[in-house]
Design a protein around this motif. Structure first.
Motif, PDB file in Angstrom:
ATOM      1  N   ARG A 393       0.824  -1.205   0.000  1.00  0.00           N
ATOM      2  CA  ARG A 393       0.000   0.000   0.000  1.00  0.00           C
ATOM      3  C   ARG A 393       0.859   1.257   0.000  1.00  0.00           C
ATOM      4  O   ARG A 393       0.451   2.315   0.485  1.00  0.00           O
ATOM      5  N   ASN A 394       2.070   1.126  -0.535  1.00  0.00           N
ATOM      6  CA  ASN A 394       2.946   2.269  -0.733  1.00  0.00           C
ATOM      7  C   ASN A 394       2.613   2.825  -2.117  1.00  0.00           C
ATOM      8  O   ASN A 394       3.315   2.598  -3.099  1.00  0.00           O
ATOM      9  N   PHE A 395       1.530   3.548  -2.176  1.00  0.00           N
ATOM     10  CA  PHE A 395       0.999   3.955  -3.472  1.00  0.00           C
ATOM     11  C   PHE A 395       1.882   5.001  -4.155  1.00  0.00           C
ATOM     12  O   PHE A 395       1.881   5.096  -5.387  1.00  0.00           O
ATOM     13  N   ASP A 396       2.619   5.767  -3.362  1.00  0.00           N
ATOM     14  CA  ASP A 396       3.536   6.727  -3.983  1.00  0.00           C
ATOM     15  C   ASP A 396       4.638   5.994  -4.744  1.00  0.00           C
ATOM     16  O   ASP A 396       4.962   6.341  -5.881  1.00  0.00           O
ATOM     17  N   ARG A 397       5.228   4.987  -4.105  1.00  0.00           N
ATOM     18  CA  ARG A 397       6.281   4.215  -4.789  1.00  0.00           C
ATOM     19  C   ARG A 397       5.692   3.485  -5.990  1.00  0.00           C
ATOM     20  O   ARG A 397       6.285   3.471  -7.069  1.00  0.00           O
ATOM     21  N   ALA A 398       4.533   2.866  -5.816  1.00  0.00           N
ATOM     22  CA  ALA A 398       3.921   2.130  -6.923  1.00  0.00           C
ATOM     23  C   ALA A 398       3.647   3.053  -8.097  1.00  0.00           C
ATOM     24  O   ALA A 398       3.930   2.716  -9.253  1.00  0.00           O
ATOM     25  N   ALA A 399       3.094   4.230  -7.815  1.00  0.00           N
ATOM     26  CA  ALA A 399       2.790   5.174  -8.898  1.00  0.00           C
ATOM     27  C   ALA A 399       4.055   5.583  -9.633  1.00  0.00           C
ATOM     28  O   ALA A 399       4.077   5.652 -10.875  1.00  0.00           O
ATOM     29  N   HIS A 400       5.119   5.863  -8.882  1.00  0.00           N
ATOM     30  CA  HIS A 400       6.388   6.276  -9.518  1.00  0.00           C
ATOM     31  C   HIS A 400       6.959   5.146 -10.369  1.00  0.00           C
ATOM     32  O   HIS A 400       7.431   5.375 -11.494  1.00  0.00           O
ATOM     33  N   LEU A 401       6.901   3.926  -9.856  1.00  0.00           N
ATOM     34  CA  LEU A 401       7.408   2.793 -10.630  1.00  0.00           C
ATOM     35  C   LEU A 401       6.582   2.568 -11.895  1.00  0.00           C
ATOM     36  O   LEU A 401       7.121   2.221 -12.953  1.00  0.00           O
ATOM     37  N   ILE A 402       5.266   2.761 -11.793  1.00  0.00           N
ATOM     38  CA  ILE A 402       4.414   2.610 -12.975  1.00  0.00           C
ATOM     39  C   ILE A 402       4.756   3.685 -14.005  1.00  0.00           C
ATOM     40  O   ILE A 402       4.809   3.422 -15.212  1.00  0.00           O
ATOM     41  N   GLU A 403       4.995   4.897 -13.539  1.00  0.00           N
ATOM     42  CA  GLU A 403       5.387   5.974 -14.460  1.00  0.00           C
ATOM     43  C   GLU A 403       6.669   5.620 -15.201  1.00  0.00           C
ATOM     44  O   GLU A 403       6.791   5.843 -16.412  1.00  0.00           O
ATOM     45  N   LEU A 404       7.640   5.065 -14.474  1.00  0.00           N
ATOM     46  CA  LEU A 404       8.909   4.695 -15.102  1.00  0.00           C
ATOM     47  C   LEU A 404       8.734   3.527 -16.067  1.00  0.00           C
ATOM     48  O   LEU A 404       9.406   3.456 -17.104  1.00  0.00           O
ATOM     49  N   ALA A 405       7.844   2.607 -15.724  1.00  0.00           N
ATOM     50  CA  ALA A 405       7.666   1.403 -16.546  1.00  0.00           C
ATOM     51  C   ALA A 405       6.756   1.649 -17.741  1.00  0.00           C
ATOM     52  O   ALA A 405       6.716   0.833 -18.662  1.00  0.00           O
ATOM     53  N   ALA A 406       6.037   2.766 -17.751  1.00  0.00           N
ATOM     54  CA  ALA A 406       5.016   2.992 -18.767  1.00  0.00           C
ATOM     55  C   ALA A 406       5.519   2.855 -20.203  1.00  0.00           C
ATOM     56  O   ALA A 406       4.875   2.192 -21.019  1.00  0.00           O
ATOM     57  N   PRO A 407       6.666   3.437 -20.569  1.00  0.00           N
ATOM     58  CA  PRO A 407       7.100   3.297 -21.972  1.00  0.00           C
ATOM     59  C   PRO A 407       7.296   1.840 -22.390  1.00  0.00           C
ATOM     60  O   PRO A 407       6.879   1.443 -23.477  1.00  0.00           O
ATOM     61  N   GLN A 408       7.945   1.038 -21.519  1.00  0.00           N
ATOM     62  CA  GLN A 408       8.173  -0.366 -21.865  1.00  0.00           C
ATOM     63  C   GLN A 408       6.868  -1.142 -21.926  1.00  0.00           C
ATOM     64  O   GLN A 408       6.646  -1.945 -22.845  1.00  0.00           O
ATOM     65  N   ILE A 409       5.988  -0.901 -20.975  1.00  0.00           N
ATOM     66  CA  ILE A 409       4.703  -1.595 -20.950  1.00  0.00           C
ATOM     67  C   ILE A 409       3.896  -1.250 -22.204  1.00  0.00           C
ATOM     68  O   ILE A 409       3.269  -2.117 -22.826  1.00  0.00           O
ATOM     69  N   ARG A 410       3.930   0.005 -22.606  1.00  0.00           N
ATOM     70  CA  ARG A 410       3.180   0.419 -23.795  1.00  0.00           C
ATOM     71  C   ARG A 410       3.800  -0.175 -25.057  1.00  0.00           C
ATOM     72  O   ARG A 410       3.084  -0.576 -25.974  1.00  0.00           O
ATOM     73  N   ARG A 411       5.127  -0.208 -25.116  1.00  0.00           N
ATOM     74  CA  ARG A 411       5.757  -0.798 -26.301  1.00  0.00           C
ATOM     75  C   ARG A 411       5.426  -2.279 -26.404  1.00  0.00           C
ATOM     76  O   ARG A 411       5.245  -2.818 -27.489  1.00  0.00           O
ATOM     77  N   ASP A 412       5.367  -2.948 -25.255  1.00  0.00           N
ATOM     78  CA  ASP A 412       5.037  -4.370 -25.254  1.00  0.00           C
ATOM     79  C   ASP A 412       3.536  -4.604 -25.365  1.00  0.00           C
ATOM     80  O   ASP A 412       3.099  -5.756 -25.423  1.00  0.00           O
ATOM     81  N   ARG A 413       2.751  -3.527 -25.321  1.00  0.00           N
ATOM     82  CA  ARG A 413       1.294  -3.584 -25.457  1.00  0.00           C
ATOM     83  C   ARG A 413       0.655  -4.475 -24.383  1.00  0.00           C
ATOM     84  O   ARG A 413      -0.274  -5.226 -24.667  1.00  0.00           O
ATOM     85  N   ARG A 414       1.168  -4.360 -23.159  1.00  0.00           N
ATOM     86  CA  ARG A 414       0.570  -5.118 -22.054  1.00  0.00           C
ATOM     87  C   ARG A 414      -0.480  -4.243 -21.377  1.00  0.00           C
ATOM     88  O   ARG A 414      -0.369  -3.868 -20.205  1.00  0.00           O
ATOM     89  N   ASP A 415      -1.497  -3.923 -22.153  1.00  0.00           N
ATOM     90  CA  ASP A 415      -2.513  -2.990 -21.685  1.00  0.00           C
ATOM     91  C   ASP A 415      -3.270  -3.517 -20.472  1.00  0.00           C
ATOM     92  O   ASP A 415      -3.621  -2.756 -19.567  1.00  0.00           O
ATOM     93  N   ALA A 416      -3.552  -4.831 -20.454  1.00  0.00           N
ATOM     94  CA  ALA A 416      -4.298  -5.398 -19.333  1.00  0.00           C
ATOM     95  C   ALA A 416      -3.507  -5.282 -18.036  1.00  0.00           C
ATOM     96  O   ALA A 416      -4.055  -4.951 -16.977  1.00  0.00           O
ATOM     97  N   LEU A 417      -2.202  -5.557 -18.105  1.00  0.00           N
ATOM     98  CA  LEU A 417      -1.353  -5.443 -16.921  1.00  0.00           C
ATOM     99  C   LEU A 417      -1.317  -3.998 -16.447  1.00  0.00           C
ATOM    100  O   LEU A 417      -1.458  -3.703 -15.250  1.00  0.00           O
ATOM    101  N   PHE A 418      -1.131  -3.061 -17.377  1.00  0.00           N
ATOM    102  CA  PHE A 418      -1.048  -1.645 -17.036  1.00  0.00           C
ATOM    103  C   PHE A 418      -2.345  -1.166 -16.399  1.00  0.00           C
ATOM    104  O   PHE A 418      -2.339  -0.475 -15.375  1.00  0.00           O
ATOM    105  N   GLN A 419      -3.472  -1.546 -17.002  1.00  0.00           N
ATOM    106  CA  GLN A 419      -4.757  -1.125 -16.464  1.00  0.00           C
ATOM    107  C   GLN A 419      -5.011  -1.740 -15.099  1.00  0.00           C
ATOM    108  O   GLN A 419      -5.610  -1.104 -14.220  1.00  0.00           O
ATOM    109  N   GLY A 420      -4.547  -2.976 -14.896  1.00  0.00           N
ATOM    110  CA  GLY A 420      -4.693  -3.605 -13.587  1.00  0.00           C
ATOM    111  C   GLY A 420      -3.968  -2.835 -12.503  1.00  0.00           C
ATOM    112  O   GLY A 420      -4.470  -2.683 -11.377  1.00  0.00           O
ATOM    113  N   TRP A 421      -2.786  -2.342 -12.826  1.00  0.00           N
ATOM    114  CA  TRP A 421      -2.051  -1.521 -11.853  1.00  0.00           C
ATOM    115  C   TRP A 421      -2.791  -0.230 -11.546  1.00  0.00           C
ATOM    116  O   TRP A 421      -2.890   0.183 -10.387  1.00  0.00           O
ATOM    117  N   LEU A 422      -3.306   0.420 -12.585  1.00  0.00           N
ATOM    118  CA  LEU A 422      -4.047   1.663 -12.352  1.00  0.00           C
ATOM    119  C   LEU A 422      -5.285   1.403 -11.483  1.00  0.00           C
ATOM    120  O   LEU A 422      -5.619   2.199 -10.604  1.00  0.00           O
TER     121      LEU A 422
END
Length: 922
Positions: A393-422
């Motif tokens: 429940r460290n949502f600040d760390r999770a949000a920052h990590l998601i921001e950093l991972a976003a380009p790779q996740i989008r390039r890999d088109r793992r939309d379901a994984l990304f949306q699950g995190w959001l």
């Protein structure tokens, strides 16, 4: 920051010497060798993993290939699951489909990637080097076993769709073995009916009294009488985990019989009680290690040291030594590699430990997960780091990590994984991040919730305006933040385009281009694409061509394969609008070949290429080729979700049916297309209602066509423009037909006046294809009014000025039926003197491409797909290569080949090809 597959997941668990032999279960494995699927389905603690390891270890030692994959909860994302499966297969079969993982990262459809893998597997599995066993290299009968352990952790409808495809097309020498706690989302009844399934269930896995006796003979410090073992076996109902826990709690105790007497086989708390007995006997440092490390799905020394933190440092015992000690003590720890570096707890044991931790030290959970998140982030494993941050429940760390991972996740088109995190983040935390707020807007737009998008974009802008700049910004290291203004402009251009706001589309697209950073090809591609679409919607084909060509080039540079292929279809449509169908065909064929050469059979985008080619084939009267392309597209889209462009397949099929003289079938297909149509980013240049009206006119059903004009509000007084051009040119056809039915109605004169207005506008915009069609329809109007010389002059002008013959031949052919509508509203198919059919029709009838005539008796034997296969059999391609060319599995190709041989009365490929050539089939 690539999402790697942990190597330990691919290793067969090591076996302990004291495990008992279970020969009664060996028969299941022997039957498995001839079938597609072996299913081990039972609750936790019934020894599924151990039994699998006992089964496949000797198989691997004898030379067969065994691919083992231990699944985890993160594998429920389809892209992650198939990355793991293909990585496991590639480890077992070196060199297998090297392009497959790249295909997954390019967001290709699972079935298309699996087709590549299956075709290569069908071509043969080399025997392991140095074994000296099995058939020679390349023989396809060498056995391969794909074992998926703990499949329930990954099971779901998206994963199951790919698994169903895999099982359906599995080569006969490949076998899948699944262990799971619940029946998978697969059509097990269908597999049973076919005799392709072996099932091992709870009743099979339970320890028999004899096996229970044998097991306790090997447990040190436990001496039980036969009657006590029998009682324990009955009351635990052969539940292996309970027996193992009982063995631990009974070590060194003299009151074993009394303890067993207190057990109840149906007691839901029996395992909690046994765990209490086990934990109570452990030293404090071991008990603490068990409870604190249980938050991890997989354990190794450095990771556990990080999670233990000061506790590990204070004890002076390194986690690596502790793990080795736990293994020696049989405390439900399974080594995952031969080097004893990675381990995992038995699932049931881990679940009980977690329950105990939650009960005793709930305040520690956030700290433990946070430490794990830090360690995974340092190891460049973003998915695991994010999952533990969310668990903490460290949502600040999770949000920052998601921001950093976003380009790779989008390039890999793992939309379901990304949306699950959001979805796991609180809404308030998302709102504090402009990056995540914008992606939340994108998710709303993708779901069709257009009214929800703008508030998110405005909120992101307000957050950016209030944020400090430079190194003081909390997003100074987030690449996605730097390109956010351009991304917001692109999304606004998308919204404007979807709403038909041309000014807004152009303005936002130009703003995005101005904001795009150097090397940001994706933004440039998207912005240029919207400028091209906007120009197309205005009818400015020249501008649309130049800007959309630039868009496709940028998308190619960005590595966005799907949008590149989809953009090529738009480019082809634009070349057709420029009266250059040959250029459109060349572009589509070239792109299709490049996609195949690069190993990128993208299902939806490639299907769109085939549909566009089928439409061109219809225009040149190559109806057999048009049908082939539609069949290819249908196979590619079979497992694809319905998309905005799916309706186009039905429209193209309707055009083909109409060209084949089946207007009623064409109308049925348009009926199916209509509910699939969604207003999107592309101009609706061929409305389905107007296309239906054209078919009615060709049938002489003028009342139905008149109803269309009334319902749609299409009149000759409308101001002409490109968006209503198709409707108006349909109305012109209706007016000419009505004039022929009632020569004194003046309808042809109305049609002529409307056409002349459209001709002025089309000429000003440089829409060559529109100019050609309008001039030919003007010829119709003049012919209907008894002015054949003016009609001939217009036709000759078209022929002389058109850049390509195909740009007008199809129109001349198709409009012949309209010209021939007589006073009774019926079509005169004879033509000639006095028929009312204009002279240019007869002149051009011989201009249609000749159709090859095959012997009717032979043609009736083979389906269109079988003729496609037969043509390729006449070439130099091997079986797997033909399957790839046709975008089908090798097993499907074999079925087609078998049917061809049977129908032609031959027994081999050479004879089939010879007969086909003799009869003119190829």
């Amino acid at each position: 920051m690539a999402l790697e597959v942990i190597a330990s997941k691919l290793l067969i668990p090591s076996l302990k010497n004291e495990l008992i032999s279970r020969p009664r279960l060996a028969g299941f494995l022997r039957r498995s060798a001839g079938l597609k699927l072996t299913l081990l389905s039972a609750s936790a603690g019934f020894g599924k993993t151990v039994l699998l390891a006992q089964w496949v270890t000797p198989i691997a030692q004898k030379g067969s290939r065994v691919t083992w994959l231990s699944l985890g909860s993160s594998d429920s994302d389809p892209a992650t699951f198939w990355t793991s499966v293909i990585s496991a297969l590639q480890k077992t079969v070196p060199g297998l489909a090297p392009e497959a993982l790249e295909q997954l990262r390019s967001a290709l459809a699972t079935e298309r990637v699996l087709t590549t893998v299956l075709n290569e597997l069908a071509g043969g599995i080399p025997r392991p080097i140095g074994t000296g066993k099995g058939p020679p290299t390349g023989q396809p009968n060498h056995q391969l076993w794909l074992v998926l352990d703990d499949y329930h952790l990954a099971d779901g409808r998206e994963v199951a769709a790919g698994m169903a495809f895999l099982l359906e097309h599995l080569p006969p020498h490949v076998h899948v073995v699944i262990s799971t706690r619940a029946d998978p989302v697969l059509q097990l009844s269908r597999l049973r009916a076919r005799g392709e399934l072996v099932e091992v269930r709870t009743a099979d896995l339970r320890f028999t009294p004899e096996e229970t006796t044998e097991y306790f003979r090997g447990v040190p410090g436990v001496d039980l009488a036969a009657v006590d073992i029998d009682a324990l076996s009955q009351r635990t109902e052969g539940w292996i985990a309970a027996l193992q826990l009982a063995g631990l709690s009974l070590r060194g105790r003299s009151d074993g019989a009394e303890l067993i007497a207190r057990f109840a086989g149906n007691d839901r708390y029996i395992l909690d009680y046994l765990l209490e007995e086990v934990l109570a006997q452990q030293p404090p440092e071991i008990r603490s290690f068990l409870l604190h490390s249980v938050i991890l799905d997989r354990l190794n020394g450095p990771l556990c040291d990080a999670v233990m933190g000061s506790t590990a440092a204070a004890s002076g015992v390194r986690s690596e030594s502790m793990l080795a000690a736990l293994e020696r003590e049989n405390l439900f720890l399974i080594p995952l590699d031969d080097q004893r570096q990675w381990y995992r707890y038995y699932r049931l044991f881990a679940e009980m430990l977690r329950a105990r931790l939650l009960s005793e030290e709930p305040e520690l959970l956030p700290l433990l997960h946070d430490r794990a998140s830090l360690w995974f982030a340092e190891q460049a494993m973003p998915a695991e780091a994010i999952e533990h941050a969310l668990a903490a429940r460290n949502f600040d760390r999770a949000a920052h990590l998601i921001e950093l991972a976003a380009p790779q996740i989008r390039r890999d088109r793992r939309d379901a994984l990304f949306q699950g995190w959001l979805n796991a983040l609180p809404h308030e935390r998302i709102r504090r991040s402009p990056v995540l707020t914008v992606f939340q807007a994108f998710s709303r737009m993708s779901a069709g919730r257009l009214d929800d998008v703008e508030p998110y974009l405005q909120e992101a802008e307000r957050t950016m305006e209030a944020a400090p700049t430079g190194t003081q910004s909390p997003w100074s290291e987030v690449d996605e933040y730097q390109r956010l203004p351009a991304t917001i402009a692109i999304y606004r251009a998308s919204m404007a385009q979807a709403r038909g706001d041309d000014t807004g589309t152009v303005g936002y697209a130009q703003k995005a281009l101005a904001l795009a950073r150097p090397g940001d090809h994706l933004t440039r591609g998207a912005a240029s694409g919207f400028l091209g679409l906007s120009a197309w919607a205005r009818g400015d084909i020249s501008t649309a061509l130049s800007t959309f060509t630039a868009s496709v080039a940028s998308l190619r540079a960005a590595g966005n394969v799907i949008d590149e292929l989809g953009g090529t279809v738009v480019l082809a449509d634009l070349w057709r609008a420029a009266a250059r169908p040959g250029k459109a065909r060349q572009l589509l064929h070239s792109t299709l070949k490049k996609a195949q050469a690069r190993g990128l059979p993208v299902e939806r985008a490639t299907a769109e290429l085939h549909v566009a080619l089928s439409e061109l084939d219809c225009e040149t009267d190559d109806l057999a080729s048009a049908r082939r392309h539609l069949e290819f597209a249908a196979e590619l889209q079979e497992h694809a979700p319905l998309t905005e462009s799916r309706y186009r397949w039905f429209v193209a099929s309707a055009l083909l049916a109409w060209a084949e003289g089946a207007p009623e079938r064409a109308l049925d297909l348009l009926e199916q297309a209509e509910p699939l149509f969604r207003r999107g980013f592309f101009p609706n240049i061929r409305p389905i209602p107007a296309l239906r009206a054209r078919i009615h006119i060709s049938q002489g059903q003028l009342l139905d066509a008149g109803d269309w004009a009334h319902d749609q509000g299409v009149t000759v007084t409308d101001q002409p423009n490109f968006p209503n051009e198709f409707d108006h040119l349909t109305l012109v056809r209706l007016l000419v037909a009505q004039h022929r039915a009632r020569p004194h109605s003046g309808a042809a004169a109305q049609a002529q006046a409307l056409l002349e207005k459209h001709l002025v506008q089309a000429t000003e915009s440089g829409r060559t294809a529109s100019i050609i069609e309008i001039r030919l329809l003007l010829a119709l109007a003049h012919e209907a009014q008894g002015q054949p010389s003016k009609a001939r002059l217009l036709v000759d002008q078209v022929i002389a000025e058109a850049p390509e013959a195909d740009a007008y031949l199809w129109l001349l052919r198709n409009e012949g039926a309209v010209w021939a509508v007589g006073g009774e509203g019926k079509v005169d198919t004879k033509g000639g003197e006095g028929s009312g059919r204009p002279p240019m029709v007869g002149r051009l009838e011989g201009a249609n491409p000749p159709q090859r005539q095959y012997p009717a008796s032979t043609m009736s034997l083979l389906s269109e797909r079988e003729r496609q296969v037969l043509r390729l059999l006449g070439g130099e391609l091997s079986g797997p290569q033909i399957a790839r060319e046709l975008f089908i599995s090798y097993n499907t190709l074999r079925s087609h080949t078998k049917h061809i041989f049977t129908k032609l009365g031959v027994t081999d490929r050479r004879a089939a090809v010879r007969l086909a050539r003799e009869t003119g089939l190829i």
